[in-house]
Motif scaffolding. Structure first.
Motif, PDB file in Angstrom:
ATOM      1  N   PRO A  19       0.793  -1.241   0.000  1.00 44.96           N
ATOM      2  CA  PRO A  19       0.000   0.000   0.000  1.00 44.96           C
ATOM      3  C   PRO A  19       0.821   1.285   0.000  1.00 44.96           C
ATOM      4  O   PRO A  19       0.387   2.298  -0.536  1.00 44.96           O
ATOM      5  CB  PRO A  19      -0.840  -0.120   1.273  1.00 44.96           C
ATOM      6  N   HIS A  20       1.999   1.260   0.629  1.00 39.87           N
ATOM      7  CA  HIS A  20       2.859   2.446   0.636  1.00 39.87           C
ATOM      8  C   HIS A  20       3.898   2.334  -0.476  1.00 39.87           C
ATOM      9  O   HIS A  20       4.378   1.237  -0.782  1.00 39.87           O
ATOM     10  CB  HIS A  20       3.591   2.596   1.969  1.00 39.87           C
ATOM     11  N   THR A  21       4.259   3.488  -1.057  1.00 39.49           N
ATOM     12  CA  THR A  21       5.232   3.505  -2.154  1.00 39.49           C
ATOM     13  C   THR A  21       6.301   4.562  -1.916  1.00 39.49           C
ATOM     14  O   THR A  21       5.988   5.719  -1.599  1.00 39.49           O
ATOM     15  CB  THR A  21       4.535   3.808  -3.495  1.00 39.49           C
ATOM     16  N   ILE A  22       7.546   4.132  -2.072  1.00 41.60           N
ATOM     17  CA  ILE A  22       8.683   5.057  -2.091  1.00 41.60           C
ATOM     18  C   ILE A  22       9.200   5.109  -3.518  1.00 41.60           C
ATOM     19  O   ILE A  22       9.623   4.091  -4.070  1.00 41.60           O
ATOM     20  CB  ILE A  22       9.802   4.605  -1.138  1.00 41.60           C
ATOM     21  N   ASP A  23       9.116   6.278  -4.135  1.00 40.41           N
ATOM     22  CA  ASP A  23       9.677   6.500  -5.469  1.00 40.41           C
ATOM     23  C   ASP A  23      11.025   7.193  -5.303  1.00 40.41           C
ATOM     24  O   ASP A  23      11.107   8.231  -4.639  1.00 40.41           O
ATOM     25  CB  ASP A  23       8.762   7.389  -6.310  1.00 40.41           C
ATOM     26  N   VAL A  24      12.060   6.625  -5.911  1.00 40.95           N
ATOM     27  CA  VAL A  24      13.392   7.210  -5.810  1.00 40.95           C
ATOM     28  C   VAL A  24      13.879   7.554  -7.214  1.00 40.95           C
ATOM     29  O   VAL A  24      14.090   6.658  -8.039  1.00 40.95           O
ATOM     30  CB  VAL A  24      14.385   6.259  -5.118  1.00 40.95           C
ATOM     31  N   PHE A  25      14.025   8.838  -7.486  1.00 43.99           N
ATOM     32  CA  PHE A  25      14.475   9.305  -8.793  1.00 43.99           C
ATOM     33  C   PHE A  25      15.999   9.376  -8.785  1.00 43.99           C
ATOM     34  O   PHE A  25      16.591  10.167  -8.042  1.00 43.99           O
ATOM     35  CB  PHE A  25      13.866  10.675  -9.098  1.00 43.99           C
ATOM     36  N   LEU A  26      16.610   8.544  -9.621  1.00 38.42           N
ATOM     37  CA  LEU A  26      18.053   8.380  -9.607  1.00 38.42           C
ATOM     38  C   LEU A  26      18.643   8.542 -11.003  1.00 38.42           C
ATOM     39  O   LEU A  26      18.037   8.135 -11.999  1.00 38.42           O
ATOM     40  CB  LEU A  26      18.424   6.982  -9.092  1.00 38.42           C
ATOM     41  N   ASP A  27      19.830   9.135 -11.058  1.00 34.05           N
ATOM     42  CA  ASP A  27      20.587   9.219 -12.308  1.00 34.05           C
ATOM     43  C   ASP A  27      21.843   8.379 -12.152  1.00 34.05           C
ATOM     44  O   ASP A  27      22.602   8.553 -11.194  1.00 34.05           O
ATOM     45  CB  ASP A  27      20.950  10.672 -12.619  1.00 34.05           C
ATOM     46  N   TYR A  28      22.063   7.489 -13.092  1.00 30.18           N
ATOM     47  CA  TYR A  28      23.194   6.569 -13.004  1.00 30.18           C
ATOM     48  C   TYR A  28      24.549   7.278 -12.968  1.00 30.18           C
ATOM     49  O   TYR A  28      25.532   6.692 -12.507  1.00 30.18           O
ATOM     50  CB  TYR A  28      23.185   5.606 -14.185  1.00 30.18           C
ATOM     51  N   VAL A  29      24.626   8.507 -13.463  1.00 31.20           N
ATOM     52  CA  VAL A  29      25.911   9.212 -13.441  1.00 31.20           C
ATOM     53  C   VAL A  29      25.932  10.325 -12.403  1.00 31.20           C
ATOM     54  O   VAL A  29      26.746  11.251 -12.477  1.00 31.20           O
ATOM     55  CB  VAL A  29      26.284   9.751 -14.843  1.00 31.20           C
ATOM     56  N   CYS A  30      25.074  10.217 -11.408  1.00 32.00           N
ATOM     57  CA  CYS A  30      25.052  11.172 -10.298  1.00 32.00           C
ATOM     58  C   CYS A  30      25.690  10.523  -9.063  1.00 32.00           C
ATOM     59  O   CYS A  30      25.207   9.489  -8.592  1.00 32.00           O
ATOM     60  CB  CYS A  30      23.616  11.581  -9.990  1.00 32.00           C
ATOM     61  N   PRO A  31      26.758  11.090  -8.526  1.00 31.19           N
ATOM     62  CA  PRO A  31      27.400  10.503  -7.342  1.00 31.19           C
ATOM     63  C   PRO A  31      26.475  10.390  -6.133  1.00 31.19           C
ATOM     64  O   PRO A  31      26.585   9.439  -5.355  1.00 31.19           O
ATOM     65  CB  PRO A  31      28.564  11.470  -7.060  1.00 31.19           C
ATOM     66  N   PHE A  32      25.565  11.339  -5.968  1.00 28.84           N
ATOM     67  CA  PHE A  32      24.648  11.278  -4.834  1.00 28.84           C
ATOM     68  C   PHE A  32      23.610  10.170  -5.020  1.00 28.84           C
ATOM     69  O   PHE A  32      23.164   9.558  -4.052  1.00 28.84           O
ATOM     70  CB  PHE A  32      23.975  12.638  -4.632  1.00 28.84           C
ATOM     71  N   SER A  33      23.241   9.904  -6.265  1.00 24.06           N
ATOM     72  CA  SER A  33      22.353   8.773  -6.540  1.00 24.06           C
ATOM     73  C   SER A  33      23.060   7.461  -6.205  1.00 24.06           C
ATOM     74  O   SER A  33      22.448   6.541  -5.656  1.00 24.06           O
ATOM     75  CB  SER A  33      21.923   8.769  -8.010  1.00 24.06           C
ATOM     76  N   ALA A  34      24.330   7.386  -6.547  1.00 24.45           N
ATOM     77  CA  ALA A  34      25.097   6.179  -6.222  1.00 24.45           C
ATOM     78  C   ALA A  34      25.158   5.975  -4.712  1.00 24.45           C
ATOM     79  O   ALA A  34      25.029   4.853  -4.215  1.00 24.45           O
ATOM     80  CB  ALA A  34      26.508   6.289  -6.802  1.00 24.45           C
ATOM     81  N   LYS A  35      25.311   7.075  -3.990  1.00 25.38           N
ATOM     82  CA  LYS A  35      25.410   6.988  -2.528  1.00 25.38           C
ATOM     83  C   LYS A  35      24.122   6.490  -1.907  1.00 25.38           C
ATOM     84  O   LYS A  35      24.127   5.582  -1.058  1.00 25.38           O
ATOM     85  CB  LYS A  35      25.781   8.360  -1.968  1.00 25.38           C
ATOM     86  N   ILE A  36      22.977   7.033  -2.344  1.00 19.93           N
ATOM     87  CA  ILE A  36      21.709   6.613  -1.753  1.00 19.93           C
ATOM     88  C   ILE A  36      21.353   5.187  -2.178  1.00 19.93           C
ATOM     89  O   ILE A  36      20.650   4.479  -1.452  1.00 19.93           O
ATOM     90  CB  ILE A  36      20.577   7.603  -2.106  1.00 19.93           C
TER      91      ILE A  36
END
Length: 205
Positions: A19-36
């Motif tokens: 019922p609950h949804t977490i959407d995570v918008f990530l860019d493969y060449v973003c260092p902060f996306s890699a971290k999360i």
């Protein structure tokens, strides 16, 4: 949040009907996306997997966030979407591998490569991560065919992900939504403590 059926492999944790949804918008060449992505893998996946505290209550959807100021961003996201087709169960495994090797696709390292060469390099990562038997089908999906400006087999999937980001006003990566609303306080620096406290306050079923 909505997700077209062909992109169900982008549900990387939890049950599809949670019922609950977490959407995570990530860019493969973003260092902060890699971290999360590391926190998602080490903290959230165990909580939402069978036997986890929030099993059946929360799901996580990977949202491709193409950032065109990085020239290779479109190409690496095409790769992720192609993997979602040829090896649906391996989408997250490949995504983690791509985040690990994202430096190979940063602006300067990729500046002297053609799109075809970048796709071939990504096919090598597919082979190393998911098996050599997946490479041919992967490359076939990323081969330009048809009209001179018609794109590749996953272009429509890419358009969907970009339109979805645009209509929801997503500008940076990572951006995280909980049940459809942006949660600005979530940071790529969050670890087990922060995520645990957040979920304790948000999960109501």
């Amino acid at each position: 949040m909505a997700l077209q059926p062909s992109l169900r492999p982008l549900i990387i944790a939890g049950r599809h009907d949670a019922p609950h949804t977490i959407d995570v918008f990530l860019d493969y060449v973003c260092p902060f996306s890699a971290k999360i992505s590391l926190a998602i893998n080490s903290v959230l996946l165990p909580l939402f997997s069978p036997g986890g505290k929030y099993d059946g209550k929360v799901k996580v959807i990977f949202r491709n966030q193409v950032q065109p100021w990085h020239a290779s961003s479109t190409l690496v996201h095409e790769a992720g979407l192609a993997v979602a087709r040829v090896a649906p169960d391996g989408f997250w495994k490949f995504s983690l591998a791509l985040f690990k090797h994202q430096g190979d696709y940063f602006d300067i390292p990729s500046s002297s490569l053609t799109p075809v060469q970048i796709r071939e390099k990504l096919a090598g990562l597919v082979g190393d991560t998911l098996g050599a038997d997946k490479k041919a089908a992967f490359l076939d999906l990323l081969t330009l065919k048809g009209s001179p400006n018609g794109g590749v087999a996953v272009t429509d999937d890419l358009k969907y992900t970009i339109k979805f980001s645009r209509q929801n006003g997503i500008h940076v990566s990572p951006t995280v939504l909980f049940d459809g609303l942006i949660v600005n306080e979530i940071s790529s620096s969050w670890g087990e403590k922060e995520w645990t406290e957040f979920l304790a306050n948000k999960v109501t079923v």
